[in-house]
Design an enzyme around this catalytic site. Structure first.
Site, short mmCIF file in Angstrom:
data_model
loop_
_atom_site.label_atom_id
_atom_site.label_comp_id
_atom_site.label_asym_id
_atom_site.label_seq_id
_atom_site.Cartn_x
_atom_site.Cartn_y
_atom_site.Cartn_z
CE LYS A 77 -1.91 2.98 1.92
NZ LYS A 77 -1.76 4.42 1.52
N PRO A 78 1.11 1.82 -1.19
CG PRO A 78 1.12 2.50 -3.43
CD PRO A 78 0.58 1.45 -2.50
CB THR A 81 6.51 9.16 15.36
OG1 THR A 81 7.86 9.08 14.93
CG2 THR A 81 6.40 8.65 16.79
CB ALA A 82 1.25 10.38 14.65
CG LEU A 90 0.18 -11.61 19.84
CD1 LEU A 90 0.03 -12.98 20.49
CD2 LEU A 90 1.23 -10.80 20.60
CD GLU A 109 13.31 1.40 9.37
OE1 GLU A 109 13.81 2.46 9.80
OE2 GLU A 109 13.89 0.30 9.44
N GLY A 139 9.59 8.63 12.21
CA GLY A 139 10.10 9.99 12.01
C GLY A 139 11.49 10.22 12.56
CB CYS A 174 12.96 9.73 7.65
SG CYS A 174 13.88 8.63 6.55
CD GLU A 193 9.64 13.72 10.89
OE1 GLU A 193 8.47 13.35 11.09
OE2 GLU A 193 10.49 13.02 10.32
CE LYS A 207 15.93 9.41 21.66
NZ LYS A 207 16.43 10.62 22.31
N GLY A 265 11.38 4.46 15.95
CA GLY A 265 10.94 3.11 15.62
C GLY A 265 11.93 2.03 15.98
P1 NAD Z 1 2.28 8.82 7.20
O1 NAD Z 1 2.49 8.18 8.52
O2 NAD Z 1 1.26 9.87 7.07
O3 NAD Z 1 1.91 7.70 6.11
C1 NAD Z 1 2.75 6.58 5.89
C2 NAD Z 1 1.93 5.47 5.28
O4 NAD Z 1 0.97 5.03 6.24
C3 NAD Z 1 1.14 5.89 4.05
O5 NAD Z 1 1.12 4.85 3.11
C4 NAD Z 1 -0.25 6.11 4.62
O6 NAD Z 1 -1.26 5.96 3.64
C5 NAD Z 1 -0.30 5.00 5.64
N1 NAD Z 1 -1.34 5.18 6.68
C6 NAD Z 1 -1.88 6.33 7.13
N2 NAD Z 1 -2.81 6.07 8.07
C7 NAD Z 1 -2.84 4.73 8.21
C8 NAD Z 1 -3.59 3.84 9.03
N3 NAD Z 1 -4.52 4.28 9.88
N4 NAD Z 1 -3.33 2.51 8.93
C9 NAD Z 1 -2.39 2.05 8.09
N5 NAD Z 1 -1.67 2.83 7.26
C10 NAD Z 1 -1.89 4.16 7.34
O7 NAD Z 1 3.72 9.34 6.72
P2 NAD Z 1 4.07 10.24 5.45
O8 NAD Z 1 3.60 11.62 5.69
O9 NAD Z 1 3.68 9.55 4.20
O10 NAD Z 1 5.67 10.18 5.52
C11 NAD Z 1 6.44 11.06 6.26
C12 NAD Z 1 6.86 10.44 7.57
O11 NAD Z 1 7.54 9.21 7.32
C13 NAD Z 1 7.84 11.31 8.32
O12 NAD Z 1 7.55 11.27 9.68
C14 NAD Z 1 9.18 10.64 8.03
O13 NAD Z 1 10.17 10.90 8.99
C15 NAD Z 1 8.79 9.21 8.01
N6 NAD Z 1 9.76 8.42 7.26
C16 NAD Z 1 10.55 7.55 7.96
C17 NAD Z 1 11.53 6.83 7.29
C18 NAD Z 1 12.43 5.89 8.01
O14 NAD Z 1 13.14 5.13 7.36
N7 NAD Z 1 12.45 5.87 9.33
C19 NAD Z 1 11.67 6.97 5.91
C20 NAD Z 1 10.84 7.88 5.24
C21 NAD Z 1 9.88 8.58 5.93
#
Ligand code: NAD
Length: 489
Positions: free
Chosen positions: A185-186, A240-241, A254, A260, A262, A294, A392, A462, A465
Site C-alpha cells: 500500500k503506497p 511516528t503518530a 501479535l 521506520e 520519524g 526522515c 519533526e 526511541k 521506531g
Molecule cells: P504517514 O504516517 O502519514 O503515512 C505513511 C503510510 O501510512 C502511508 O502509506 C499512509 O497511507 C499509511 N497510513 C496512514 N494512516 C494509516 C492507518 N490508519 N493505517 C495504516 N496505514 C496508514 O507518513 P508520510 O507523511 O507519508 O511520511 C512522512 C513520515 O515518514 C515522516 O515522519 C518521516 O520521517 C517518516 N519516514 C521515515 C523513514 C524511516 O526510514 N524511518 C523513511 C521515510 C519517511
C-alpha cells in the site's frame, strides 16, 4: 470481481495490481494525482478500499500456499531479483519521470539517488537470496539438530510519500529474497512508481500474486491491510503518530512489525571541524529532498567559537541553492510533495519567530508556477526546548544552535524524542568514535551526510521506531527460524 483491464501504458491512470491483473477498485473509486510543481492534477489512480485489500491478501495467500515462489531455490529467486534491477536501469527514464511528477523530486537527483538506489537494493538482495540458510548445532543429545530460515508468508508493506521507490524496494526486495509474498500500500499521494514497479516485477518473472499493489488512503486501505488477519508481517515506514497506531494494532494481533518512523537529526560541528566540509554537509542535510527526508539533518549544533562564522556563511550560501522546476536538470531543490506540507512548514516558521528565533534566510514560500515551493530557511537563536527544534518539521528548514562543551552537544543532539540519524563534523578521530558511541541514533555519519548503501543498515531508536532496513539485518525480519531435531537412537 471487476473485470481486468489492460495495463495502462503511462500508468498515470493506474489500476490496482492484484493477482497479476490490472483491476479497477471494486467500489469504483479514483484519486487525483497532483504534480507538485504546478498544483495541477495530471491523472488519476484507483482508490482501493478494504474489499480490494481482501482481494489482494487472498491473491498473495494463494501465491504463497500454491504458487512456485516459496519453493523456488534461492538461486532462482536471485536471478529474478537481479533481472528486476536490470529492468529498473533499462526503464530509468520512465521511473525518473513518474517519481519526479508524483513527488516533485528534481530529475537529476531522482536519477542518481532514487532510481539508482532502487536498482542497487534489488541487486543487493538478489545476492542475499542465495544465502538464506540455517545452521547445524552441536548438542549433547544423540540427535542431529539444525535450523531452517523460512519465509513468514504475506507481508503488508506500507510506505510513505517521500521516497516511494526506494522505500518500497527496501521492503519488497528482502521480502521476496526470503520467499515471502507482498501486498504493498503506497502513500496516498505518491503511488505512481509502485504501480510501474508492479509491471517491472512481473516482467522480470515474479509470479502472479507474489506482489500486489493496492493504492488508496491510509485510513481506509492502509488500515484494512494493517488489520487483515491474513497478513503475517507488517513492514511500516511513515510518521511516528501513524506508526504508534500501527504498532498497537499489530501488537494486539501479535503480528510482527518493523517500524521506520520519524526523525529530527542533529549535526554537531566541533571547533576542530573542516568548516568548508561542515557547511556543505549541513546544507545537503537539510535541503536534500526539499527537507522531506526522515534522515535529514534539520538541527545544526555549532561550537560557539564557530557559531557566527557558520551563520554568516550559511546566510550567503543557502539563497544560492538552485530551487525551481524539478524537470530542470540544474534544480537541486524542488517543490514539496503537497500543499499541506508547505502549510505545515509555514506554521513552524511562524512559531519560530514567536519563540524569538531569527530568520537568517528564506522563511517564506516561493511563488513559482502554482507549485508547492518553500525557500530553504535557516533559523538562529532558538532555545533547545522550542517546538521548532524538538519536533519533526519535514521541510527545508535548518535551526542553528551554539554549544560550549562536547557533553552539552551530545545532550542537545539526544534531547528530542527521535533517534534515526546523527552527524559529527570533526578532524579528531578519537572524538569521532567517542561521540558516535554516545549518540542515540540508528546511524551516525562523520564528516558528511546521508552516506547510505543497501549493505549498511539504518533504522531508528526511541520514537524513530525499531527494526532495520538494508544489509543482512534488513532481511532477517522477513524470515523465521525453525529448529529440526532428529533422534539418532
Ligand atoms: P504517514 O504516517 O502519514 O503515512 C505513511 C503510510 O501510512 C502511508 O502509506 C499512509 O497511507 C499509511 N497510513 C496512514 N494512516 C494509516 C492507518 N490508519 N493505517 C495504516 N496505514 C496508514 O507518513 P508520510 O507523511 O507519508 O511520511 C512522512 C513520515 O515518514 C515522516 O515522519 C518521516 O520521517 C517518516 N519516514 C521515515 C523513514 C524511516 O526510514 N524511518 C523513511 C521515510 C519517511
Amino acid at each position: 470481481m471487476p473485470s481486468p483491464t489492460t495495463a495502462p501504458s503511462t500508468l498515470e491512470h493506474g489500476e490496482l495490481f492484484i493477482g497479476g491483473q490490472w483491476l479497477p477498485a471494486a467500489a469504483g473509486g479514483r484519486r487525483d494525482v497532483v504534480d507538485p510543481s504546478t498544483g495541477n492534477a495530471v491523472g488519476t489512480v484507483a482508490e482501493g478500499d478494504a474489499g480490494d485489500i481482501d482481494a489482494a491478501v487472498a491473491a498473495a495467500r494463494a501465491a504463497f500456499d500454491q504458487g512456485p515462489w516459496r519453493g523456488m531455490s534461492g538461486r532462482e529467486r536471485a536471478r529474478i531479483l537481479h533481472r528486476v534491477a536490470d529492468l529498473i536501469r533499462e526503464n530509468a527514464d520512465e521511473l525518473v519521470r513518474l517519481e519526479s511528477l508524483d513527488v516533485g523530486k528534481p530529475v537529476t537527483l531522482c536519477r542518481v539517488v532514487d532510481v539508482a538506489t532502487a536498482a542497487e537494493v534489488y541487486e543487493y538482495y538478489s545476492g542475499l537470496a542465495q544465502a538464506v540458510d540455517g545452521a547445524t548445532r552441536e548438542t549433547p543429545m544423540n540427535a542431529v539438530a539444525y535450523t531452517r530460515r523460512e519465509p513468514l508468508g504475506v507481508v503488508g508493506a506500507i510506505t510513505p510519500f517521500n521516497f516511494p521507490l526506494i522505500l518500497s524496494s527496501s521492503k519488497i526486495a528482502p521480502a521476496l529474497a526470503a520467499g515471502n509474498v507482498v501486498v504493498h500500500k503506497p502513500a496516498d499521494d505518491t503511488p505512481l512508481s509502485a504501480l510501474f514497479m508492479a509491471k517491472l516485477l512481473s516482467e522480470a518473472g515474479v509470479p502472479d500474486g507474489v506482489v500486489n499493489v493496492v493504492t488508496g488512503a491510509g485510513a481506509v486501505a492502509g488500515e484494512a491491510l494493517l488489520r487483515h488477519p491474513g497478513v503475517d508481517k507488517i513492514a511500516f515506514t511513515g510518521s511516528t503518530a501513524i506508526g504508534r497506531h500501527a504498532a498497537a494494532v499489530a501488537g494486539e494481533a501479535l503480528t510482527p512489525v518493523t517500524m521506520e518512523l520519524g526523525g529530527n537529526a542533529a549535526q554537531i560541528v566541533f571547533e576542530d571541524a573542516d568548516v568548508e566540509k561542515a557547511v556543505g554537509s549541513a546544507i545537503k542535510a537539510f535541503v536534500f529532498n526539499t527537507g522531506q527526508f526522515c534522515m535529514g539533518g534539520p538541527r545544526l549544533l555549532v561550537a560557539r567559537p564557530l557559531y557566527d562564522t557558520l551563520l554568516g556563511i550559511l546566510a550567503q550560501a543557502v539563497p544560492g541553492v538552485p530551487v525551481g522546476d524539478p524537470r530542470d536538470p540544474e534544480t537541486v531543490v524542488g517543490p514539496m510533495a503537497a500543499e499541506r506540507h508547505v502549510a505545515k512548514v509555514e506554521s513552524y516558521v511562524a512559531q519560530a519567530v514567536a519563540d524569538g528565533g531569527r530568520i537568517v534566510c528564506g522563511g517564506e514560500r516561493l511563488a513559482l508556477n502554482g507549485g508547492f515551493y518553500f525557500k530553504p530557511t535557516v533559523i538562529a537563536d532558538l532555545a533547545n526546548d522550542s517546538r521548532v527544534v524538538q519536533e519533526e518539521i519535514f521541510g527545508p528548514v535548518l535551526t542553528v544552535q551554539p554549544f560550549d562543551t562536547e557533553d552539552e552537544a551530545i545532550a542537545m543532539a539526544n534531547s528530542t524524542p527521535y533517534g534515526l540519524a546523527s552527524g559529527i563534523q570533526t578532524t579528531n578521530l578519537a572524538r569521532a568514535h567517542r561521540v558516535a558511541a554516545r549518540l542515540d541514533a540508528g546511524i551516525v555519519w562523520v564528516n558528511d551526510w546521508a552516506m547510505l548503501d543497501p549493505a549498511v543498515p539504518f533504522g531508528g531508536v526511541k520514537a524513530s521506531g525499531f527494526g532495520r532496513e538494508y544489509g543482512p539485518e534488513g532481511l532477517a525480519p522477513y524470515t523465521r527460524d525453525k529448529s529440526v531435531v532428529i533422534s539418532l537412537d
